[in-house]
Design a protein around this motif. Structure first.
Motif, PDB file in Angstrom:
ATOM      1  N   UNK A   1       0.808  -1.202   0.163  1.00  0.00           N
ATOM      2  CA  UNK A   1      -0.066  -0.169  -0.093  1.00  0.00           C
ATOM      3  C   UNK A   1       0.903   1.193   0.196  1.00  0.00           C
ATOM      4  N   UNK A   2       2.070   1.007  -0.452  1.00  0.00           N
ATOM      5  CA  UNK A   2       3.017   2.361  -0.425  1.00  0.00           C
ATOM      6  C   UNK A   2       3.298   2.977  -1.852  1.00  0.00           C
ATOM      7  N   UNK A   3       2.264   2.492  -2.762  1.00  0.00           N
ATOM      8  CA  UNK A   3       2.560   3.130  -4.161  1.00  0.00           C
ATOM      9  C   UNK A   3       2.227   4.500  -4.513  1.00  0.00           C
ATOM     10  N   UNK A   4       2.926   5.293  -5.267  1.00  0.00           N
ATOM     11  CA  UNK A   4       2.649   6.398  -5.631  1.00  0.00           C
ATOM     12  C   UNK A   4       2.881   6.245  -7.108  1.00  0.00           C
ATOM     13  N   UNK A   5       1.602   6.553  -7.746  1.00  0.00           N
ATOM     14  CA  UNK A   5       1.663   6.661  -9.128  1.00  0.00           C
ATOM     15  C   UNK A   5       1.930   7.772  -9.898  1.00  0.00           C
ATOM     16  N   UNK A   6       2.813   7.535 -11.004  1.00  0.00           N
ATOM     17  CA  UNK A   6       3.332   8.368 -11.996  1.00  0.00           C
ATOM     18  C   UNK A   6       2.522   9.511 -12.315  1.00  0.00           C
ATOM     19  N   UNK A   7       1.195   8.824 -12.582  1.00  0.00           N
ATOM     20  CA  UNK A   7       0.061   9.833 -13.266  1.00  0.00           C
ATOM     21  C   UNK A   7      -0.200  10.788 -12.449  1.00  0.00           C
ATOM     22  N   UNK A   8      -0.392  10.675 -10.975  1.00  0.00           N
ATOM     23  CA  UNK A   8      -0.632  11.423  -9.920  1.00  0.00           C
ATOM     24  C   UNK A   8       0.258  12.599 -10.036  1.00  0.00           C
ATOM     25  N   UNK A   9       1.629  12.001  -9.874  1.00  0.00           N
ATOM     26  CA  UNK A   9       2.466  13.150  -9.660  1.00  0.00           C
ATOM     27  C   UNK A   9       2.913  14.057 -10.918  1.00  0.00           C
ATOM     28  N   UNK A  10       2.801  13.411 -12.113  1.00  0.00           N
ATOM     29  CA  UNK A  10       2.613  14.125 -13.266  1.00  0.00           C
ATOM     30  C   UNK A  10       1.460  15.083 -13.413  1.00  0.00           C
ATOM     31  N   UNK A  11       0.399  14.851 -13.040  1.00  0.00           N
ATOM     32  CA  UNK A  11      -0.783  15.496 -12.929  1.00  0.00           C
ATOM     33  C   UNK A  11      -0.684  16.785 -12.006  1.00  0.00           C
ATOM     34  N   UNK A  12       0.024  16.600 -11.156  1.00  0.00           N
ATOM     35  CA  UNK A  12       0.194  17.476  -9.858  1.00  0.00           C
ATOM     36  C   UNK A  12       1.246  18.552 -10.151  1.00  0.00           C
ATOM     37  N   UNK A  13       2.435  18.001 -10.619  1.00  0.00           N
ATOM     38  CA  UNK A  13       3.701  18.755 -10.527  1.00  0.00           C
ATOM     39  C   UNK A  13       4.227  18.950 -12.015  1.00  0.00           C
TER      40      UNK A  13
END
Ligand code: ANZ
Ligand code: ZN
Length: 818
Positions: free
Chosen positions: A586-598
Motif C-alpha cells: 500500500x505504499x505505491x505512488x503513481x506516476x500519473x498523479x505526480x505528473x498531473x500535480x507537478x
C-alpha cells in the motif's frame, strides 16, 4: 504574467518535438553514433515509479549526448508476450491480444507525457507477427547450427503457472514469477545449447569494464566453471565403468566409497540382480521429489543407501562400496562422486552417519592431524597413505596424480560447468510458436523460412488439463509436412519470452525491415549498445541470454561484435518508507498523479536528484515539492530578465562580483558535464545546477548584467536533459528561436577554474585552531603576518614564545610555540 503551469507547456513542447523530428534518429548522419537503451517493459498496465526512473536516466543520457553532437539512437518497444496477459484473459474470459494492446497504448502515452525522447518510428512489439516471424527465423538459425534440440528429461515445473521453467527462472527452488515451489517433471522439451558457449560467456566478462562488478560476479557464479579430473573406476562383477568428477584427485587414496546420484543412468544396470532392488527404487523415487535446494543445502540431512555393489579403486584395486545419496546431483560433473570423508565435509558427515571408514591422506605440515578426526581437513598439506605419491605437496599431487591417471587411461583432466542448456519450451498460449512440425515419415521437420511466420492461432482453449493451449486448436495442430507433403502435426509449445527479448536491441536498428530480422550494416553501425539501463534482476537471465544470442549471431556472420552491451547501468529500486513500492504494502505512488500535480519535469528532476542511479531511492513528498519549487525559481529567474535579454549587453567580468559568478558558472558547467557524462551521477549534477541558481539569486543588482545573463542561459542549457520542457519554454522566453535540445552543450573555460584564493588551515603546535582564505599570490611573510593576527589563533600563543612559523604552500601554517 508568465506563470509556471506545467500543464500549459509540457503537451505543447512534446507535440512540437514530435513534429519537428527532434527525437528522430538519422540513419545517414556523419555524426558519431551513440546507442542509448533502456530495457523495454512488459506491458503490464501502467507505468510504475521504477519505469519512470529507468526512462528518466536513459533520457538524460540521450539528450546530453545529442547536445554533444552525437547521432543518438534512443528507441522504445514492448516485451509483449507473456503470462499476465494470458492470465488476465482467462480471468476475464477474453483474449490476451486486446489486453496487451490496450496496455501498450496507455503506457506509451505515459512515456510520451514524461517527455522521454524516443524515436517512435522504431517501436517494436514482440507479440506482433512482423516481429515474431524473425524470432522464429532465429530459432531456425539455432536449429541449423545444432544449437536447438529436443530432449526428454526431468524439468522444472511450476504447478501454479502450469509450465516448465528454465534453470535461470528457478530462484531458491521457487518460480521466479509467482514464488511457487518448483517440482520435477519428466517431459520432452526444446533446449538451446548455451553450454556450448559457457567458456566464451565466462571469458568475455573480463572484457566488459563498463559492467558493474556485481553483475559480472553473478554471471561467473552462474556459469560456475570448475577445473578438475574425471577418474574411471571399474565395477566389480559387472561390465562397464563408473566415472567420477573431482576437483581433488590428490585425495584419490582417501576414497572409501563412491556415491551416485539416484538419477544416475547406470544405477539400474548395476543393481539389476541386487536383492535390494525394490528398496533402492523406493529410495530413488523419494529423493527425486525433492528440489535441488533441499538436496544440496548445507543444513539438509544427507541420506543415502548402499547398493550392495562394489567398484574397484583404479590405483589400489581395493573394492569400494557404491552408494546412492541425495546430495549428489544428476546433472553436475558426471553425477557420480568419489567419497573422501577425511577431506570433504559433506562426505565426512555422510561417512559418520553410515559408519564408513575415514582415511586421511593429506597431512598439514605444521601439526599432524588428531585422530579420530572431528571434521574434514580441507586445508593444504603433504600426502600420506598414498603409496608412491607420499611426501608430495597436495597441490602438486593434483597434477601428478591426474597425469598418472591420464597415462594409464584411467582418467582425464576436464572442466565442469554449473550452467545447463536453456529450456525454452513453454506450455502456454501467449508466446511465439516454435516453428517445427512432426511428421510420421520425416520425424522432426523445421518449418522452411519462407513459410514463416507460423501464426499464433486465435481460437484456443485455456486450462485444458495436460494440454498446451495450442494443442486445443485442431486446425493449427494438423498440418502437412513441408518435406514430404504427408500428414504432420505442429509443435504446440511456445517459446520462453526471454527469447523475444534476447534480440530486440538488434531489431531497433532497422525496425521495419521486411526481409531479415535486422539490417546487418545498421546493426554493426549502432551496436554494441553504448549505455544499457535496466534492473539487476536480469543479471543472469536477460543479460546472459542476450550475450549468448549475440555470440551465436557473430558465429553465423550476422554481426561483427561479440558482446551486445558495452556499458551497463543497473538502477536501484524506488522505495517508500523503507520498502519497495508494491500494491500489497500500500505504499505505491503513481506516476500519473505526480505528473498531473507537478508535471513531468518535476517527476524527472526528483527521481534523478534523490539518489545516485544505482542506489535505492527513497520516495519523499517533500523532495518532490522541493524540486517543483526549484524549477519555479529557475522559471522566475529567466522570466524576470526577459527585457534585459532583449537588449543583451556583452559580459564584462572584470569586477569582483562578476568574476565570481563567471567562475561559478564555469565550475557548474564542468561539474554537470562530468557528473552526467563520465560518472552518471545525476543527483550531484542537479545540485550543482541548484547552487548556480542560488548564486545568481544572490548576485548584486549593481554588478555586471551581461555576466548574469550568461549564467541564466547556462542554467537552461544544463537543465535541458533533466527538465526538458521547462528548459525549452524558458529558452524561447529569453529570445531564442530554435530548440534548446538542438544547442551545443556549453564548454567551460579553464581560465575560469583557476583558483584565486586558497584556504589555509592554521595550526598551533599541530592543532588546527582556525582557517583562513588568502590570495594565491600572497608571499610567505604576508601569510605569516596575517595568521598571527587571527583571534582564535592568538589565544593559543599569547604569553608564549613563538619558536617557528612554518608555511606549507597551498595547505597549512603551523605555529610552534614553547
Ligand atoms: C572428491 C573430493 C575430495 C571432492 C575432497 C572435494 C573435496 P565444485 O568445486 O563445485 O566443482 N561433486 C562432483 N560432482 C558432484 C555432483 N554431481 N553432486 C554433488 N557433488 C559433486 O565441486 C567439485 C566437487 O564436488 C568434487 O570434488 C566432488 O567432490 C563433488 F577432499 O571429489 B570432490
Ligand atoms: Zn514428412
Amino acid at each position: 504574467e508568465h506563470k509556471y503551469v506545467p500543464a500549459d507547456i509540457e503537451k505543447k513542447w512534446q507535440q512540437y518535438w514530435e513534429e519537428a523530428g527532434i527525437n528522430h534518429t538519422d540513419e545517414a548522419s556523419d555524426k558519431p553514433y551513440f546507442y542509448c537503451l533502456e530495457q523495454f517493459p512488459y506491458p503490464s498496465g501502467r507505468l510504475h515509479m521504477g519505469h519512470v526512473r529507468v526512462y528518466s536516466i536513459g533520457d538524460v543520457i540521450a539528450r546530453f549526448k545529442r547536445m554533444h553532437g552525437f547521432n543518438v539512437l534512443h528507441p522504445m518497444g514492448w516485451d509483449a508476450f507473456g503470462m499476465p496477459a494470458e492470465n488476465a484473459a482467462i480471468k476475464n474470459k477474453s483474449h490476451p491480444a486486446p489486453w496487451t494492446y490496450d496496455n501498450i497504448a496507455f503506457m506509451r502515452n505515459q512515456q510520451k507525457e514524461l517527455g522521454v525522447s524516443y524515436d517512435w518510428e522504431r517501436e517494436v512489439t514482440t507479440c506482433k507477427p512482423d516481429y515474431y516471424k524473425w524470432t522464429q527465423w532465429l530459432f531456425l538459425l539455432f536449429y541449423e547450427r545444432g544449437l536447438a534440440y529436443k530432449k526428454k528429461g526431468a524439468v522444472n515445473w511450476c504447478p501454479e503457472c502450469a509450465t516448465v521453467l528454465a534453470n535461470e527462472q528457478v530462484e531458491n527452488g521457487a518460480c521466479w514469477r509467482c514464488g511457487t515451489e518448483v517440482v520435477k517433471k519428466d517431459l520432452e522439451q526444446w533446449y538451446l545449447r548455451i553450454t556450448d558457449y559457457a567458456e566464451r560467456l565466462l571469458n568475455d566478462l573480463d572484457h566488459l569494464p563498463g559492467w558493474p562488478e556485481r553483475v559480472k560476479t553473478m554471471q561467473r557464479n552462474w556459469i560456475g566453471k570448475s577445473t578438475g579430473t574425471e577418474i574411471i573406476f571399474g565395477i566389480d562383477k559387472h561390465d562397464g565403468l563408473l566415472t567420477v568428477f573431482t576437483t581433488r584427485p590428490d585425495t584419490l587414496y582417501g576414497v572409501t566409497y563412491l556415491v551416485l546420484a539416484p538419477e544416475h543412468p547406470d544405477l539400474d544396470r548395476i543393481t539389476r540382480k541386487s536383492p535390494k532392488r525394490d528398496e533402492i527404487r523406493a529410495f530413488v523415487e523419494e529423493v527425486r521429489k525433492k528440489s535441488e535446494i533441499e538436496r544440496t543445502s548445507d543444513t539438509a540431512e544427507k541420506v543415502g543407501m548402499f547398493t550392495g555393489e562394489y567398484a574397484i579403486h583404479p590405483k589400489t584395486g581395493d573394492p569400494i562400496p557404491i552408494w546412492i545419496a541425495n546430495y549428489v546431483l544428476p546433472d553436475y560433473g558426471t553425477g557420480a562422486v568419489m567419497g573422501v570423508p577425511a577431506h570433504d565435509q559433506r562426505d565426512f558427515e555422510f561417512a559418520t552417519k553410515y559408519n564408513l571408514p575415514i582415511q586421511p591422506v593429506v597431512q598439514p605440515e605444521d601439526a599432524p592431524l588428531e585422530l579420530p578426526l572431528r571434521e574434514a581437513y580441507t586445508g593444504e598439506g603433504v600426502l600420506v597413505n598414498s603409496d608412491r605419491f607420499n611426501g608430495l605437496h597436495n597441490l602438486e599431487a593434483i597434477d601428478r596424480i591426474s597425469a598418472n591417471l591420464e597415462q594409464e587411461g584411467k582418467g582425464k583432466r576436464t572442466v565442469s560447468y554449473r550452467l545447463r542448456d536453456w529450456l525454452i519450451s513453454r506450455q502456454r498460449y501467449w508466446g511465439c510458436p516454435i516453428p517445427v512440425v512432426y511428421c510420421d515419415n520425416c520425424g522432426t521437420v523445421p518449418v522452411p523460412k519462407d513459410q514463416l511466420p507460423v501464426l499464433l492461432p486465435e481460437q484456443v482453449q485455456f486450462e485444458v488439463a495436460g494440454k498446451s493451449p495450442l494443442a486445443t486448436n485442431e486446425s493449427f495442430v494438423n498440418t502437412t509436412c513441408p518435406s514430404c507433403g504427408g500428414k504432420a502435426t505442429r509443435e504446440t509449445d511456445t517459446m520462453d519470452t526471454f527469447i523475444d527479448s534476447s534480440w530486440y536491441y538488434l531489431r531497433y536498428t532497422s525496425a521495419k525491415l521486411e526481409t531479415a530480422p535486422f539490417d546487418i550494416e545498421a546493426a554493426n553501425r549502432w551496436l554494441p549498445v553504448d549505455k544499457y539501463i535496466g534492473g539487476i534482476e536480469h543479471a543472469v537471465l536477460h543479460l546472459l541470454y542476450s550475450r549468448f544470442f549475440t555470440k551465436v549471431l557473430y558465429d553465423a556472420g550476422l554481426v561483427n561484435f561479440e558482446e551486445p552491451f558495452d556499458s551497463l547501468l543497473t538502477q536501484g529500486m524506488v522505495i517508500k518508507e523503507g520498502a519497495k513500492m508494491s500494491k500489497s504494502k500500500g505504499n505505491v505512488v503513481s506516476p500519473e498523479d505526480i505528473v498531473a500535480r507537478y508535471g513531468a519535469d518535476t517527476a524527472r528532476t526528483f527521481i534523478l536528484f534523490a539518489a545516485p542511479p544505482d542506489r535505492d531511492l527513497e520516495w519523499s513528498d517533500q523532495g518532490v515539492e522541493g524540486c517543483y519549487r526549484f524549477l519555479g525559481r529557475v522559471w522566475r529567474l529567466a522570466d524576470a530578465h526577459v527585457d534585459l535579454f532583449a537588449n543583451r549587453p556583452a559580459a564584462d567580468h572584470s569586477g569582483s562580483d562578476a568574476r565570481k559568478l563567471w567562475q561559478q558558472t564555469h565550475f557548474a558547467i564542468k561539474k554537470v558535464t562530468e557528473d552526467i557524462g563520465e560518472r552518471y551521477q545525476f543527483n550531484t549534477a542537479i545540485s550543482a545546477i541548484m547552487e548556480l541558481v542560488n548564486a545568481i539569486y544572490g548576485y548584486p543588482e549593481t554588478a555586471d548584467v551581461g555576466t548574469k545573463l550568461d549564467a541564466i542561459e547556462t542554467v537552461l542549457l544544463l537543465l535541458a536533459p533533466v527538465a526538458p520542457h521547462v528548459a525549452e519554454e524558458l529558452w524561447r522566453t529569453i529570445g531564442h528561436r530554435d530548440s534548446v535540445h538542438q544547442q551545443a552543450w556549453p564548454k567551460y573555460d579553464p581560465a575560469a577554474l583557476v583558483k584565486d584564493e586558497i584556504e589555509y588551515a592554521v595550526q598551533v603546535n599541530g592543532k588546527v585552531r582556525d582557517r583562513v582564505v588568502i590570495s594565491k599570490d600572497a608571499s610567505q611573510e604576508e601569510i605569516q603576518q596575517l595568521v598571527l593576527t587571527l583571534d582564535k589563533v592568538k589565544e593559543h600563543f599569547e604569553g608564549k614564545e613563538i619558536k617557528k612559523c612554518i608555511v606549507v604552500p597551498g595547505k597549512l601554517v603551523n605555529i610552534v610555540v614553547g
